[in-house]
Design an enzyme around this catalytic site. Structure first.
Site, PDB file in Angstrom:
ATOM      1  CE  LYS A  54      -2.111   3.197   2.917  1.00 41.18           C
ATOM      2  NZ  LYS A  54      -1.477   4.131   3.891  1.00 41.18           N
ATOM      3  CG  ASN A  55       3.136   2.527   3.097  1.00 42.24           C
ATOM      4  OD1 ASN A  55       2.033   3.062   3.066  1.00 42.24           O
ATOM      5  ND2 ASN A  55       3.722   2.179   4.223  1.00 42.24           N
ATOM      6  NE  ARG A 128      -1.937  12.925   6.331  1.00 37.91           N
ATOM      7  CZ  ARG A 128      -1.679  14.113   6.863  1.00 37.91           C
ATOM      8  NH1 ARG A 128      -0.829  14.917   6.283  1.00 37.91           N
ATOM      9  NH2 ARG A 128      -2.266  14.489   7.976  1.00 37.91           N
ATOM     10  CB  CYS A 152      -4.260   7.417   9.775  1.00 38.13           C
ATOM     11  SG  CYS A 152      -4.851   5.948   8.912  1.00 38.13           S
ATOM     12  NE  ARG A 157       0.283  11.097   8.593  1.00 36.00           N
ATOM     13  CZ  ARG A 157      -0.059   9.999   7.923  1.00 36.00           C
ATOM     14  NH1 ARG A 157       0.848   9.158   7.526  1.00 36.00           N
ATOM     15  NH2 ARG A 157      -1.321   9.745   7.661  1.00 36.00           N
ATOM     16  CG  ASP A 342       2.818   1.895   9.305  1.00 39.80           C
ATOM     17  OD1 ASP A 342       2.315   2.758  10.048  1.00 39.80           O
ATOM     18  OD2 ASP A 342       3.004   2.074   8.095  1.00 39.80           O
ATOM     19  CB  VAL A 364       7.666   7.513  13.492  1.00 38.60           C
ATOM     20  CG1 VAL A 364       7.291   7.971  12.088  1.00 38.60           C
ATOM     21  CG2 VAL A 364       8.948   6.677  13.454  1.00 38.60           C
ATOM     22  NE  ARG A 450      -6.518   5.593   4.138  1.00 45.42           N
ATOM     23  CZ  ARG A 450      -5.388   5.850   4.811  1.00 45.42           C
ATOM     24  NH1 ARG A 450      -5.342   5.664   6.112  1.00 45.42           N
ATOM     25  NH2 ARG A 450      -4.328   6.287   4.185  1.00 45.42           N
TER      26      ARG A 450
END
Length: 470
Positions: A54-55, A128, A152, A157, A342, A364, A450
């Site tokens: 997903k990233n 985003r 999220c 951020r 994560d 983070v 998501r």
């Protein structure tokens, strides 16, 4: 007489917005119900498959805007973030077709055009990803627009890193009530950029912008996550010249034009780690097809320290609870190659079952422990220190906003009614429900969609006991 306490309007608006986001996300991937009833206490056993990250996959789709010929992206997951990006690309004239081969997408950017601001805002939702459209659209059209950004609710951020980098490339940034408008009247040129923090998103922004900028770009303090390296591989296939140096330095030599790519996306290591944590917490045995050792080495070390076991195979990794008591650990989240932020949320549930006290230093994001309130409601013993904890043995440099969570176990969990707050926290709630005695009702499921493909079907494949009316 007791006085009634009213919920602040801002809190109500935020909650309503979260639920609306969840419903939209669920609809994008075909979820017809936004809640699940889980009967806990049954170990997860079986095999599931994870597809592209997903990233990475949404960013790879954005990269297709840079090519003069069509691109093919394979191993694309069916998650709502992919649908958002596909909608935004279509608004900008990119023709998208899906192959009969599951997970294969064809993207033709031959007729890229500027989209209406209102349409962009409507399609972007809480994602985003739109910020990453800026560089490619400035190259293709000379202008770009991004709406207010969501994502999220796990902390601030800011997009300042992105905007400052774009300005250094020569972009003119104008903040409007509806979002941010960008233009490049003189084109974009190479720049020397040093990020104050190795931000994944800002690194992606620089890569997507610099490959067609005139001259050379030097990026210092860059993120080097596996998904970043995979994006660099895609851009190199397109004709880019990118050199990754030691100490987080990346050099990019701008080229005149790029072509399309044919690429298989790297596997989703966050999803793989989440299912591994579920196996550990439920005392189960799960084979995660598609997972690879190299990208998960840091997680695998911690998984073993906690007391889990695993076997690495050519086609995936088997994770299981070997019996006995789980052990407490101390974890410091960090950028790659550190322990990913994560990964910590799903693992927290397993740590509630460990014998002793575990500590997680979250470096983070500044608000990623909000999900623990529901776990405490279910019987966990988790104390969050909002200003962090001093620890002389720390390896990761302390950040001013960091928090810490201290988990004391083992703590039997009991079923409850809980509402998904964010993506990883949401999957943690599924694990908690699977681990707990009794029935747990989890709502706002759309948020989980998501980043987790077909998670309802995967729960079925692993023998979970649940009721889902969808």
């Amino acid at each position: 007489m007791s006085q009634k306490t009213e919920t602040p309007q801002s809190t109500t608006d935020a909650t309503d917005g979260l639920k609306q986001d969840a419903r939209k996300a669920a609809a994008r991937v075909g979820l017809t119900s936004d809640e699940i009833l889980i009967n806990g206490g049954r170990p997860l056993r079986g095999r599931i498959e994870v597809r592209g990250a997903k990233n990475l996959a949404p960013k790879a789709m954005v990269a297709a805007l840079l090519g003069k010929t069509p691109s093919v992206l394979r191993n694309v997951p069916n998650v709502s973030d992919i649908r958002i990006v596909a909608g935004l690309l279509a608004l900008h004239g990119v023709q998208i077709t899906r192959s009969d081969d599951p997970g294969e997408w064809h993207l033709d950017p031959s007729n890229v055009e500027q989209a209406h601001h209102a349409d962009i805002d409507a399609h972007a939702g809480s994602s985003r990803i739109p910020i990453l459209f800026c560089g490619p659209l400035l190259h293709r059209l000379g202008e770009a627009f991004i709406p207010d950004l969501g994502g999220c609710r796990i902390g601030d951020r800011p997009i300042d890193f992105h905007l400052e980098a774009l300005r250094k490339f020569g972009a003119v940034v104008e903040k409007l009530p509806s979002g941010i408008s960008l233009s490049a009247p003189d084109g974009l040129h190479g720049a020397n950029i040093e990020l104050p923090y190795p931000s994944v998103g800002a690194t992606e922004q620089v890569l997507l912008t610099s490959v067609l900028a005139k001259g050379q770009t030097e990026l210092r303090n860059a993120a080097i996550e596996p998904e970043i390296i995979d994006l660099i591989c895609i851009l190199q296939k397109m004709g880019a010249i990118i050199t990754v140096e030691p100490n987080r330095v990346i050099f990019i030599e701008g080229v005149e034009e790029l072509r399309g790519y044919d690429h298989r996306a790297i596997f989703d290591r966050n999803e793989a780690a989440s299912w591994a944590s579920a196996a550990l917490a439920t005392r189960g045995d799960v084979f995660v097809g598609g997972a690879k050792q190299e990208e998960m080495m840091t997680f695998l070390n911690v998984f073993r320290k906690v007391g889990g076991d695993f076997d690495v195979h050519d086609d995936g990794i088997r994770f299981w609870h070997p019996g006995g008591e789980l052990k407490p650990v101390t974890i410091e989240t960090d950028v790659h190659p550190g322990f990913m932020t994560d990964w910590q949320q799903p693992l927290v549930v397993a740590l509630t079952q460990a014998e002793g006290t575990s500590t997680i230093h979250e470096t983070v994001y500044e608000n990623r422990f909000g999900f623990t309130d529901a776990l405490n409601q279910m019987g966990a013993d988790i104390e969050v220190y909002k200003d962090g904890l001093h620890d002389d043995a720390r390896r990761v440099k302390r950040r001013e906003f960091e928090q810490a969570a201290v988990i004391t176990g083992p703590s039997p969990l009991s079923g409850a009614e809980i509402e998904v707050p964010d993506l990883r926290g949401g999957f943690s709630y599924l694990i908690a429900g699977l681990t707990a005695e009794g029935q747990t009702r989890v709502t706002n499921l759309g948020i989980i969609s998501r980043g987790y493909e077909n998670f309802i079907e995967k729960l079925r494949l692993l023998g979970a006991d649940f009721v889902y009316e969808g």
